[in-house]
Design a protein around this motif. Structure first.
Motif, PDB file in Angstrom:
ATOM      1  N   THR A   3       7.637  -1.505  -1.082  1.00  0.00           N
ATOM      2  CA  THR A   3       8.139  -2.699  -0.413  1.00  0.00           C
ATOM      3  C   THR A   3       7.108  -3.822  -0.447  1.00  0.00           C
ATOM      4  O   THR A   3       7.440  -4.992  -0.701  1.00  0.00           O
ATOM      5  CB  THR A   3       8.513  -2.376   1.045  1.00  0.00           C
ATOM      6  OG1 THR A   3       9.484  -1.328   1.077  1.00  0.00           O
ATOM      7  CG2 THR A   3       9.074  -3.604   1.743  1.00  0.00           C
ATOM      8  N   PHE A  42       6.771   2.342   1.669  1.00  0.00           N
ATOM      9  CA  PHE A  42       6.176   1.124   2.222  1.00  0.00           C
ATOM     10  C   PHE A  42       5.383   0.390   1.154  1.00  0.00           C
ATOM     11  O   PHE A  42       5.448  -0.847   1.055  1.00  0.00           O
ATOM     12  CB  PHE A  42       5.274   1.466   3.406  1.00  0.00           C
ATOM     13  CG  PHE A  42       4.567   0.282   3.994  1.00  0.00           C
ATOM     14  CD1 PHE A  42       5.233  -0.607   4.814  1.00  0.00           C
ATOM     15  CD2 PHE A  42       3.230   0.043   3.703  1.00  0.00           C
ATOM     16  CE1 PHE A  42       4.588  -1.706   5.349  1.00  0.00           C
ATOM     17  CE2 PHE A  42       2.582  -1.051   4.229  1.00  0.00           C
ATOM     18  CZ  PHE A  42       3.256  -1.933   5.054  1.00  0.00           C
ATOM     19  N   ARG A  43       4.628   1.113   0.342  1.00  0.00           N
ATOM     20  CA  ARG A  43       3.853   0.472  -0.725  1.00  0.00           C
ATOM     21  C   ARG A  43       4.772  -0.231  -1.721  1.00  0.00           C
ATOM     22  O   ARG A  43       4.473  -1.346  -2.165  1.00  0.00           O
ATOM     23  CB  ARG A  43       2.980   1.506  -1.433  1.00  0.00           C
ATOM     24  CG  ARG A  43       2.037   0.881  -2.466  1.00  0.00           C
ATOM     25  CD  ARG A  43       1.196   1.929  -3.176  1.00  0.00           C
ATOM     26  NE  ARG A  43       0.243   1.292  -4.060  1.00  0.00           N
ATOM     27  CZ  ARG A  43      -0.998   0.960  -3.734  1.00  0.00           C
ATOM     28  NH1 ARG A  43      -1.441   1.229  -2.499  1.00  0.00           N
ATOM     29  NH2 ARG A  43      -1.808   0.361  -4.590  1.00  0.00           N
ATOM     30  N   MET A  46       1.326  -4.272  12.397  1.00  0.00           N
ATOM     31  CA  MET A  46       1.523  -2.867  12.033  1.00  0.00           C
ATOM     32  C   MET A  46       0.238  -2.086  12.204  1.00  0.00           C
ATOM     33  O   MET A  46      -0.831  -2.659  12.492  1.00  0.00           O
ATOM     34  CB  MET A  46       2.028  -2.764  10.596  1.00  0.00           C
ATOM     35  CG  MET A  46       1.094  -3.338   9.565  1.00  0.00           C
ATOM     36  SD  MET A  46       1.836  -3.400   7.913  1.00  0.00           S
ATOM     37  CE  MET A  46       3.171  -4.566   8.161  1.00  0.00           C
ATOM     38  N   LYS A  72       6.945   8.208   3.217  1.00  0.00           N
ATOM     39  CA  LYS A  72       7.033   6.985   4.009  1.00  0.00           C
ATOM     40  C   LYS A  72       6.032   5.948   3.523  1.00  0.00           C
ATOM     41  O   LYS A  72       6.363   4.763   3.372  1.00  0.00           O
ATOM     42  CB  LYS A  72       6.786   7.312   5.481  1.00  0.00           C
ATOM     43  CG  LYS A  72       6.880   6.124   6.419  1.00  0.00           C
ATOM     44  CD  LYS A  72       6.633   6.569   7.849  1.00  0.00           C
ATOM     45  CE  LYS A  72       6.703   5.395   8.818  1.00  0.00           C
ATOM     46  NZ  LYS A  72       6.443   5.834  10.215  1.00  0.00           N
ATOM     47  N   PHE A 112      -1.106   1.120   7.362  1.00  0.00           N
ATOM     48  CA  PHE A 112      -0.209   0.257   6.597  1.00  0.00           C
ATOM     49  C   PHE A 112      -0.905  -1.046   6.192  1.00  0.00           C
ATOM     50  O   PHE A 112      -0.669  -1.557   5.101  1.00  0.00           O
ATOM     51  CB  PHE A 112       1.059  -0.033   7.409  1.00  0.00           C
ATOM     52  CG  PHE A 112       1.858   1.194   7.726  1.00  0.00           C
ATOM     53  CD1 PHE A 112       2.595   1.824   6.737  1.00  0.00           C
ATOM     54  CD2 PHE A 112       1.880   1.736   8.997  1.00  0.00           C
ATOM     55  CE1 PHE A 112       3.346   2.953   7.008  1.00  0.00           C
ATOM     56  CE2 PHE A 112       2.617   2.864   9.280  1.00  0.00           C
ATOM     57  CZ  PHE A 112       3.345   3.484   8.287  1.00  0.00           C
TER      58      PHE A 112
END
Length: 225
Positions: A49, A46-47, A71, A42, A75
């Motif tokens: 993105t 996310f990184r 967030m 996950k 994150f």
């Protein structure tokens, strides 16, 4: 039988683990490892993105910044790391919790301290209003300096009293405190309003007076034995 053997025989044997318990422990360990892998995946997604959004920001000349949605801290940390690697600046704003978010700026468009402080307070930044407030503050500071009560560093009354007498000293000291600066001379007093003829006449008169005094002193000294 020795003493050690007797002690060991008298102690309770450790509990045995059944096959069912072993299977349950193995299942729990596998579930934990699976959750850890899912969490890592996950964060990796996310990184990726974030890196894509940062890349788009750097490529688009019309963009100055990119604001991410609120967030969790883990994150936000990834965003700060990606921004630093890319050579950009990132700031976390908002209160801790659901409203905490990150804004990434290009170096040439990073906010000033006043703008950053306003954003952290949750206020909208208005450049025109900020300029007006800055000018107002500067004007207030200037007025404060010019209207500040003057405190003399010495007793001017006593100073002048020794030179020109008590009554004249009062007037001189009062004049100094009124003008607020020692040695201040009004502009009107700096101008010589005499004509050229009057000025020359005054100079000649002073010169004749000095010569008369010198002759008088010379005559007195020659008459003495």
């Amino acid at each position: 039988m020795d003493i050690l053997g007797s002690i060991l025989n008298s102690m309770d044997k450790p509990p045995t683990i059944s096959d069912k318990q072993r299977a349950l422990m193995r299942k729990q360990r596998e579930a934990l490892e699976k959750r850890e892998e899912e969490e890592k995946e996950k964060l990796r997604v996310f990184r990726n993105t974030v890196e894509d959004k940062i890349a788009n920001l750097m490529k688009d000349d019309s963009l100055k910044k990119h604001e991410f949605e609120p967030m969790e801290k883990v994150f936000r940390g990834i965003i700060h790391d990606v921004a630093e690697v890319a050579g950009l600046v990132a700031f976390s704003i908002g209160m801790d919790g659901d409203d905490r978010r990150v804004i990434v700026y290009k170096i040439e468009f990073q906010p000033c301290e006043e703008e950053l402080a306003a954003l952290r307070r949750g206020e909208e930044w208005d450049p025109d209003k900020a300029k007006q407030l800055a000018l107002q503050k500067e004007q207030e500071e200037l007025e404060s300096k010019t209207t500040k009560d003057f405190v003399p560093s010495c007793d001017y009354k006593e100073k002048y009293e020794r030179l020109i007498g008590k009554e004249s000293a009062k007037d001189a000291a009062r004049s100094v405190l009124t003008n607020k600066q020692y040695g201040y001379v009004p502009n009107a007093n700096k101008k010589d309003i005499r004509s050229i003829e009057q000025t020359l006449a005054d100079l000649q008169s002073r010169k004749r007076m000095k010569l008369s005094q010198a002759n008088a002193e010379g005559g007195n000294s020659s008459s003495q034995p």
